[in-house]
Design an enzyme around this catalytic site. Structure first.
Site, PDB file in Angstrom:
ATOM      1  N   MET A 272      35.496  52.795  32.016  1.00 20.60           N
ATOM      2  CA  MET A 272      36.103  53.845  32.839  1.00 20.60           C
ATOM      3  C   MET A 272      35.452  53.848  34.214  1.00 20.60           C
ATOM      4  O   MET A 272      34.230  53.815  34.336  1.00 20.60           O
ATOM      5  CB  MET A 272      35.937  55.209  32.162  1.00 20.60           C
ATOM      6  N   HIS A 304      37.057  44.686  37.018  1.00 15.73           N
ATOM      7  CA  HIS A 304      38.174  45.645  37.027  1.00 15.73           C
ATOM      8  C   HIS A 304      37.686  47.024  37.464  1.00 15.73           C
ATOM      9  O   HIS A 304      38.269  47.659  38.354  1.00 15.73           O
ATOM     10  CB  HIS A 304      38.782  45.700  35.625  1.00 15.73           C
ATOM     11  N   GLU A 305      36.615  47.487  36.839  1.00 16.16           N
ATOM     12  CA  GLU A 305      36.124  48.838  37.165  1.00 16.16           C
ATOM     13  C   GLU A 305      35.582  48.894  38.588  1.00 16.16           C
ATOM     14  O   GLU A 305      35.732  49.916  39.273  1.00 16.16           O
ATOM     15  CB  GLU A 305      35.046  49.266  36.172  1.00 16.16           C
ATOM     16  N   HIS A 308      38.289  49.405  41.089  1.00 13.19           N
ATOM     17  CA  HIS A 308      38.744  50.799  41.109  1.00 13.19           C
ATOM     18  C   HIS A 308      37.953  51.658  42.092  1.00 13.19           C
ATOM     19  O   HIS A 308      38.437  52.726  42.495  1.00 13.19           O
ATOM     20  CB  HIS A 308      38.589  51.427  39.716  1.00 13.19           C
TER      21      HIS A 308
END
Length: 852
Positions: A272, A304-305, A308
């Protein structure tokens, strides 16, 4: 749960009325093992003094509510998980003192006690709408504000949040010896869902990244029992490389003050993107040897994180309609970063071999939806948070990059970050920036790719003359009847011919496919190759078909195809054809056994045998399944023996072989591997492989409860407990299935990862007699599972334990009959409809295999 299903219209009304100035959140983590203290001071302005609104707080005991100095009665204003706020002033201060409840499902504030040493670990998980389980919020992404966290906890704990961690202030003088308070500085403006608090007896190591824009402190955290498995040097190197890449490509400094990555237990997601405080499942710190594909996937999660931090945290969607963009962008960017900045230079091959296939599958289910889904409320978000959001979205963005060019794409992206920093945006804002940078009109592209569902199929239509040269050459595009859109595709076409015993690309054309039939004049006159590959280079998102010559070449010698990405496309095409009942399962298994031993891509080696196992178990002709299952088992045993000692291929084939065993001799092999009577040079039977072997022996009925108990005691970790639960669920007895069903489907207190282990091991091939009653039992609980287990655990359970293994006409009839009158949560019904579609696909594939 009443009051939790916030609608888009409600959020828009609240956003038009309010501006949030700040949150101050005081959490007391010393109040017991089940509840924590939570006090929120929320300051906000109102554009219409005298108006009313509401704040969100889920499943709490509310003790005091004060609005602008007025004490409100909690019994009056708190109902259905909302706090009614009437007669607002121009400037407002809301103070809510309450108790929240710790979670064991990975939602809100999760509490875990490590069975190894009884140490306590807490972490928050707030996406999509679960910050309101921990503090009082306006729970929507477009009401950003600075957050100030103040956390009271045992003094020896580690406490981490979005802002840099301060030194704790001891509370001895206040009569609370052994406790401390961590008072964090205010954050940048954030959406509620990317805030975080992680606390407990974590081990921490600290490093820095020295970049072009300054120094970024780095932290890595894990449980004390995993310290030996924290491969710090590898993780720090990957983090630094990714920061250097993204800061340069985005031309925007990292937008927060530090970057912590915390590996947490019983996590119900992969990771997350909490701003500066990324949480990841601690299975990414493996205690046993893993194949390269594992580390490649872990790298994609980490990158990926990080992506973000810019796309999602710095610039955030206004509402969850653009959730796809948030995740699709990070998914595309992570593979781009991997391929350009890390050791995983062939990351796009792994994407094609594994991740992209999940998008194709999701897009062919009855639950498919446009990438830009209509998320009119939070329940719709939960239903549409899937591999169309991730894998298809990333594939389509990859095609967009090919369509407009990487440099114009990046130029638009850089302007987008500058224009919307620390604010909220909609897809139209990004599209406008990309159109300006590229000079191309993108609205038609967006309409056909983002606002329609379904996957196209591309095939070759051609004729050749007596010498084997093409006289006509066209690409035929089709679409399913339910989703008939024909789209534009940027398509590579590769000619592959024999050369010194290899298949080498001899020619390449790149064309734009538009409409039903696209002529390729440049191909006319060229000789037909041994293998003609549509979508060479994997620019397009579309299923491809092999012509008869190419299919024969692939089955005879796919391993001779030198390029790993080209092989991935053929692996994917033949698997699609098997799933679509165009290639017999038996022939697909022959293709795999004949070529997987020479595959070099880590994801190909890991993923393709999983597909072949599915082909054997549910896509093969039932009348000949026993023969094919033994062929598959014996073939994998041969491949295991031939594999290079100590290689990833050897480890993967050992795992695949264990899962394929159906014979007594194979079961004897597994027993001998466990007790050391059978060895392979370079293959260590470590903790994880031991459990693979034991779970499969349990499936075969060769393990009892006492043996599982002994192995759980030997292991002594939460992983051991979860593997033990999987082993019990795999046992082919009525008693074992009943006990597993009770824990996973009827007991909401079963921790989420234990439940996941059970439902993933319950429906096993070869156990049809003992599983048959669970078709009806499954249907009997669908209507209550979502509410009983919660959205996340309910989704995992209903999807994983659906009786796909029992792929018979009788099973399909029972499910279809139930669906005719079913009344249940939309998310729950989705998984039943998807399961029914899988059954239809299996029956069609079985008929194809029988007719071979």
């Amino acid at each position: 749960m009443p009051g939790t299903n916030l609608t888009r219209d409600e959020a828009a009304t609240r956003a038009a009325l309010l501006d949030v100035a700040s949150y101050a959140i005081d959490l007391d983590l010393t109040t017991g093992e089940t509840h924590f203290g939570t006090t929120t001071t929320l300051r906000f302005s109102c554009r219409e003094p005298g108006a009313s609104t509401f704040a969100d707080l889920v499943d709490a005991r509310v003790h005091e509510v004060t609005l602008n100095g007025r004490t409100l009665d909690p019994a009056t204003v708190y109902a259905d998980n909302r706090l009614t706020l009437d007669d607002l002033a121009a400037e407002n201060e809301l103070v809510v003192r309450a108790e929240g409840r710790y979670s064991h499902t990975g939602e809100g504030l999760h509490r875990f006690v490590d069975p190894v040493d009884q140490r306590v670990y807490l972490y928050s998980q707030f996406e999509v709408p679960d910050a309101r389980r921990v503090f009082t919020t306006f729970e929507q992404p477009d009401l950003k504000a600075p957050f100030t966290f103040r956390v009271t906890a045992p003094a020896h704990w580690v406490v981490v949040s979005n802002a840099p961690t301060p030194e704790p202030r001891p509370l001895e003088a206040e009569g609370r010896a052994g406790h401390g308070v961590w008072e964090f500085a205010p954050t940048k403006p954030l959406s509620t869902y990317v805030t975080a608090v992680v606390a407990g007896e974590y081990h921490a190591v600290h490093d820095v990244y020295e970049g072009a824009h300054g120094t970024i402190p780095l932290g890595h955290y894990c449980r004390q029992s995993l310290v030996e498995h924290l491969d710090r040097d590898v993780l720090v190197d990957l983090t630094r490389r990714s920061f250097a890449f993204f800061e340069e490509q985005f031309d925007y400094p990292y937008p927060f003050e530090k970057y912590d990555q915390l590996y947490v237990p019983e996590y119900n997601m992969g990771a997350m993107e909490n701003a500066g405080c990324v949480t990841l499942r601690d299975e990414y710190l493996p205690r046993s040897r893993q194949p390269r594909s594992f580390y490649e996937f872990r790298a994609s999660v980490i990158t990926h994180e990080m992506a973000h931090m810019w796309f999602g945290d710095l610039v955030t969607m206004k509402w969850w309609d653009d959730l796809w963009l948030n995740e699709s962008f990070a998914e595309w960017a992570c593979y781009w970063c991997e391929a350009e900045a890390t050791e995983f230079t062939d990351a796009w091959t792994g994407f094609a071999n594994a991740r992209k296939l999940t998008g194709y599958r999701a897009d062919q289910l009855p639950s498919t939806h446009p990438i830009a889904a209509d998320n009119h409320n939070l329940e719709a978000v939960e239903v549409n948070f899937d591999m169309i959001t991730y894998a298809k979205g990333a594939s389509v963005l990859k095609q967009l990059v090919a369509w407009v060019g990487l440099e114009p794409f990046l130029a638009g992206l850089r302007q987008y970050f500058r224009d919307h920093e620390y604010g909220n945006s909609e897809f139209g804002d990004l599209l406008a920036a990309l159109e300006k940078a590229s000079g191309r009109e993108l609205a038609p592209w967006a309409q056909e790719w983002l606002q329609t569902a379904g996957v196209n199929t591309l095939s070759l239509e051609s004729e050749v003359d007596a010498d084997g040269a093409y006289t006509t050459f066209a690409v035929r595009q089709t679409a399913p009847a339910d989703h008939p859109t024909l789209r534009r595709h940027r398509l590579g076409i590769g000619w592959y011919d024999e050369q010194d015993g290899r298949l080498v690309r001899s020619h390449y054309e790149e064309v734009d496919v538009v409409g039903e039939r696209t002529e390729v004049p440049a191909a006319v006159g060229r000789p037909r190759p041994a293998l003609l590959l549509l979508n060479d280079g994997d620019l397009a998102y579309a299923k491809i078909r092999l012509d008869e010559t190419s299919q024969a070449t692939a089955i005879a010698g796919l391993a001779r195809l030198e390029d790993s990405l080209a092989r991935a496309l053929v692996w994917g095409a033949t698997w699609d054809m098997t799933r679509d009942a165009e290639l017999a399962a038996t022939h697909y298994v022959q293709l795999v056994l004949g070529n997987i031993g020479q595959e070099t891509d880590a994801w190909g080696v890991s993923r393709v045998p999983v597909c072949a196992q599915q082909a054997v178990s549910v896509y093969s002709d039932p009348a000949g399944r026993d023969v094919l299952a033994r062929t598959w088992e014996h073939g994998l045993r041969r491949l295991l023996g031939e594999a290079e000692p100590g290689s990833d291929t050897q480890l993967t084939f050992a795992q695949s072989y264990a899962r394929a065993v159906v014979t007594e001799a194979g079961g004897d092999d597994l027993e001998a591997l466990l007790d050391g009577g059978l060895t392979f040079e370079g293959l260590a039977v470590d903790d994880d492989l031991r459990w693979v072997l034991l779970v499969e022996l349990a499936r075969l009925g060769r393990v009892d409860d006492a043996r599982i108990d002994a192995e759980v005691e030997r292991d002594g970790t939460i992983s051991g407990q979860q593997h033990g639960a999987a082993a019990r669920a795999s046992m082919p007895t009525a008693e074992a299935k009943a006990a597993a069903w009770q824990r996973a489907m009827l007991d909401p207190e079963t921790p989420n990862e234990t439940s996941r282990s059970i439902v993933g091991a319950f429906m096993r091939s070869g156990q049809e007699d003992v599983l048959e009653p669970y078709v009806q039992r499954y249907l009997d609980v669908v209507a209550t599972t979502w509410e009983l287990l919660g959205a996340h655990k309910g989704a995992v359970a209903l999807n994983s334990i659906f009786p796909r293994t029992l792929a018979t006409p009788a099973t399909l009839e029972a499910v279809d009959t139930w669906l005719e009158t079913a009344q249940a949560n939309a998310g729950a019904l989705r998984y039943v409809r998807e399961g029914a579609d899988d059954l239809r696909r299996s029956l069609a594939a079985q008929a194809c295999d029988a007719a071979r």
